[in-house]
Design an enzyme around this catalytic site. Structure first.
Site, PDB file in Angstrom:
ATOM      1  N   SER A  27       0.866  -1.186   0.000  1.00 33.48           N
ATOM      2  CA  SER A  27       0.000   0.000   0.000  1.00 33.48           C
ATOM      3  C   SER A  27       0.896   1.227   0.000  1.00 33.48           C
ATOM      4  O   SER A  27       2.056   1.153   0.437  1.00 33.48           O
ATOM      5  CB  SER A  27      -0.872   0.006   1.254  1.00 33.48           C
ATOM      6  OG  SER A  27      -1.519   1.258   1.415  1.00 33.48           O
ATOM      7  N   TYR A  48      -2.118  -0.985  10.288  1.00 33.47           N
ATOM      8  CA  TYR A  48      -2.068  -1.124   8.829  1.00 33.47           C
ATOM      9  C   TYR A  48      -0.756  -0.522   8.302  1.00 33.47           C
ATOM     10  O   TYR A  48      -0.050  -1.148   7.505  1.00 33.47           O
ATOM     11  CB  TYR A  48      -3.281  -0.417   8.225  1.00 33.47           C
ATOM     12  CG  TYR A  48      -3.470  -0.626   6.739  1.00 33.47           C
ATOM     13  CD1 TYR A  48      -3.942  -1.839   6.237  1.00 33.47           C
ATOM     14  CD2 TYR A  48      -3.192   0.393   5.823  1.00 33.47           C
ATOM     15  CE1 TYR A  48      -4.123  -2.027   4.880  1.00 33.47           C
ATOM     16  CE2 TYR A  48      -3.382   0.208   4.464  1.00 33.47           C
ATOM     17  CZ  TYR A  48      -3.853  -0.998   3.988  1.00 33.47           C
ATOM     18  OH  TYR A  48      -4.032  -1.187   2.642  1.00 33.47           O
ATOM     19  N   LYS A  73       2.154  -2.710   6.537  1.00 35.91           N
ATOM     20  CA  LYS A  73       2.404  -2.479   5.107  1.00 35.91           C
ATOM     21  C   LYS A  73       3.860  -2.028   4.883  1.00 35.91           C
ATOM     22  O   LYS A  73       4.465  -2.372   3.870  1.00 35.91           O
ATOM     23  CB  LYS A  73       1.403  -1.469   4.539  1.00 35.91           C
ATOM     24  CG  LYS A  73      -0.030  -2.015   4.448  1.00 35.91           C
ATOM     25  CD  LYS A  73      -0.152  -3.187   3.467  1.00 35.91           C
ATOM     26  CE  LYS A  73      -1.593  -3.603   3.220  1.00 35.91           C
ATOM     27  NZ  LYS A  73      -1.717  -4.700   2.249  1.00 35.91           N
TER      28      LYS A  73
HETATM   29  N1  LIG Z   1      -8.627  -0.291  -1.607  1.00 32.39           N
HETATM   30  C1  LIG Z   1      -7.626   0.517  -1.334  1.00 32.39           C
HETATM   31  O1  LIG Z   1      -7.795   1.755  -1.230  1.00 32.39           O
HETATM   32  C2  LIG Z   1      -6.235  -0.047  -1.144  1.00 32.39           C
HETATM   33  C3  LIG Z   1      -5.163   0.858  -1.144  1.00 32.39           C
HETATM   34  C4  LIG Z   1      -3.889   0.357  -0.958  1.00 32.39           C
HETATM   35  C5  LIG Z   1      -3.665  -1.001  -0.824  1.00 32.39           C
HETATM   36  N2  LIG Z   1      -4.737  -1.859  -0.823  1.00 32.39           N
HETATM   37  C6  LIG Z   1      -4.438  -3.269  -0.647  1.00 32.39           C
HETATM   38  O2  LIG Z   1      -4.942  -3.986  -1.752  1.00 32.39           O
HETATM   39  C7  LIG Z   1      -5.204  -5.343  -1.367  1.00 32.39           C
HETATM   40  C8  LIG Z   1      -6.582  -5.761  -1.848  1.00 32.39           C
HETATM   41  O3  LIG Z   1      -7.533  -4.997  -1.131  1.00 32.39           O
HETATM   42  P1  LIG Z   1      -8.921  -4.492  -1.776  1.00 32.39           P
HETATM   43  O4  LIG Z   1      -8.893  -3.016  -1.745  1.00 32.39           O
HETATM   44  O5  LIG Z   1      -9.189  -5.186  -3.045  1.00 32.39           O
HETATM   45  O6  LIG Z   1      -9.893  -4.957  -0.596  1.00 32.39           O
HETATM   46  P2  LIG Z   1     -11.153  -5.942  -0.575  1.00 32.39           P
HETATM   47  O7  LIG Z   1     -11.566  -5.923   0.855  1.00 32.39           O
HETATM   48  O8  LIG Z   1     -12.118  -5.585  -1.641  1.00 32.39           O
HETATM   49  O9  LIG Z   1     -10.531  -7.358  -0.946  1.00 32.39           O
HETATM   50  C9  LIG Z   1      -9.709  -8.085  -0.072  1.00 32.39           C
HETATM   51  C10 LIG Z   1      -9.944  -9.549  -0.331  1.00 32.39           C
HETATM   52  O10 LIG Z   1      -9.064 -10.302   0.514  1.00 32.39           O
HETATM   53  C11 LIG Z   1      -9.812 -11.370   1.088  1.00 32.39           C
HETATM   54  N3  LIG Z   1      -9.148 -11.777   2.333  1.00 32.39           N
HETATM   55  C12 LIG Z   1      -9.078 -11.090   3.504  1.00 32.39           C
HETATM   56  N4  LIG Z   1      -8.429 -11.815   4.429  1.00 32.39           N
HETATM   57  C13 LIG Z   1      -8.054 -12.973   3.827  1.00 32.39           C
HETATM   58  C14 LIG Z   1      -7.349 -14.121   4.272  1.00 32.39           C
HETATM   59  N5  LIG Z   1      -6.899 -14.214   5.534  1.00 32.39           N
HETATM   60  N6  LIG Z   1      -7.131 -15.130   3.385  1.00 32.39           N
HETATM   61  C15 LIG Z   1      -7.604 -15.049   2.111  1.00 32.39           C
HETATM   62  N7  LIG Z   1      -8.297 -13.988   1.655  1.00 32.39           N
HETATM   63  C16 LIG Z   1      -8.520 -12.962   2.496  1.00 32.39           C
HETATM   64  C17 LIG Z   1     -11.190 -10.784   1.312  1.00 32.39           C
HETATM   65  O11 LIG Z   1     -12.182 -11.795   1.493  1.00 32.39           O
HETATM   66  C18 LIG Z   1     -11.380  -9.988   0.023  1.00 32.39           C
HETATM   67  O12 LIG Z   1     -11.908 -10.767  -1.026  1.00 32.39           O
HETATM   68  C19 LIG Z   1      -5.006  -5.377   0.154  1.00 32.39           C
HETATM   69  O13 LIG Z   1      -3.749  -5.925   0.463  1.00 32.39           O
HETATM   70  C20 LIG Z   1      -5.073  -3.918   0.552  1.00 32.39           C
HETATM   71  O14 LIG Z   1      -4.399  -3.659   1.754  1.00 32.39           O
HETATM   72  C21 LIG Z   1      -6.009  -1.415  -0.998  1.00 32.39           C
END
Ligand SMILES: NC(=O)c1ccc[n+]([C@@H]2O[C@H](COP(=O)([O-])OP(=O)(O)OC[C@H]3O[C@@H](n4cnc5c(N)ncnc54)[C@H](O)[C@@H]3O)[C@@H](O)[C@H]2O)c1
Length: 269
Positions: free
Chosen positions: A143, A156, A160
């Protein structure tokens, strides 16, 4: 290079779902990994992939996943450790251990295991195999909070940062031995993680204004991730402004902290 077998953790929703779709369009057989079985099945059915219900925080389960996929489908050439969690622990939440139950420590523990150790477990299972066969991609989704810190979420931010550091170590140790390591540091992406349902068009639906700094669609983020990982890039900044913020932080860390405090007050206001 064309990808034949790809695994995406957290593939049931958000960025992971978009990555699965993109990798399928590129011709890969995609293994959709999630704890949400219904979501994983739905994405796998849509793209003719394979769903696997795995908790990425469980090392034995990750090892079995890798064994099964390599036996049943083929050598994994592109593994995306994308699953992640954040709880928004607030200003004092991260350092309190309220009551006798220590709920906040549970959150720190979940962030540590899912945001960091899951990447370690995947690397442990895959690096020896990839070294033996002469290559492979490990793509770790961290992130911008891993470079800059997320206001209001210490657990977080800290985990990260650890994920970025772990990817750096992997790249230093194995990057010149055929393993392409990438770490992805997005800012806001329209997913459930920031309270936006998967199919809501946040960019045109009201979340794209000044309140969120350059919110992006998961589909656009997924395209950048795959293109840049295949192009051999280590640090993938889906939001270009993050490079500028990161440079400012490196140039004057104390000034950056002052700026973040002012930004925190503005957000509260
Ligand atoms: N959305 C944002 O603004 C953002 C920004 C920076 C980084 N991220 C990172 O991107 C990645 C994806 O996040 P997203 O935004 O798509 O969120 P999201 O919540 O839509 O998707 C996350 C997915 O991970 C799955 N998950 C959670 N814990 C799990 C586990 N223990 N085992 C297997 N699956 C698991 C959830 O069921 C979900 O399908 C994450 O690592 C998040 O930290 C997101």
């Amino acid at each position: 290079m064309s990808i034949r077998t790809a695994v995406v953790t957290g593939g049931g929703h958000g960025i992971g779902r978009a990555l699965c779709r993109r990798l399928h369009r590129d011709g890969a057989t995609v293994v959709v990994v999630d704890v949400d079985a219904v979501a994983a099945e739905k994405v796998a059915a849509e793209i003719g992939g394979v769903a696997r219900v795995v908790d990425v925080a469980d090392e034995a389960a990750i090892g079995k996943l890798v064994d099964d996929v390599e036996q049943e489908i083929g050598s994994i050439d592109f593994f995306v450790s994308n699953a992640g969690v954040g709880f928004g622990d607030g200003e004092s939440g991260a350092i309190s251990a309220a009551g006798g139950f220590h709920p906040v420590d549970d959150r720190w523990d979940a962030c540590w295991r899912i945001n960091v150790m899951a990447h370690v477990y995947a690397a442990r299972a895959l690096v020896p195999r990839m070294l033996e066969r002469g290559g492979g991609h490990l793509v770790n989704v961290a992130s911008a909070a891993g470079l800059l810190s997320q206001i209001g979420d210490a657990a977080y931010s800290a985990t990260k940062h650890a994920a970025v550091a772990f990817a750096e170590s992997l790249a230093i140790d194995y990057g010149d031995r055929g393993i392409q390591v990438s770490v992805v540091c997005p800012q806001a992406v329209a997913t459930r993680m920031i309270g936006i349902e998967d199919d809501f068009d946040a960019v045109n639906g009201g979340f794209g204004g000044n309140d969120v700094d350059g919110i992006m669609r998961a589909e656009d983020v997924a395209d950048i991730i795959v293109d840049e990982a295949l192009g051999g890039r280590f640090l993938i900044l889906t939001h270009p402004q993050v490079a500028t913020y990161f440079q400012r932080k490196a140039n004057d860390h104390d000034r950056w902290i002052n700026g973040m405090q002012r930004f925190r007050d503005k957000m509260k206001g």
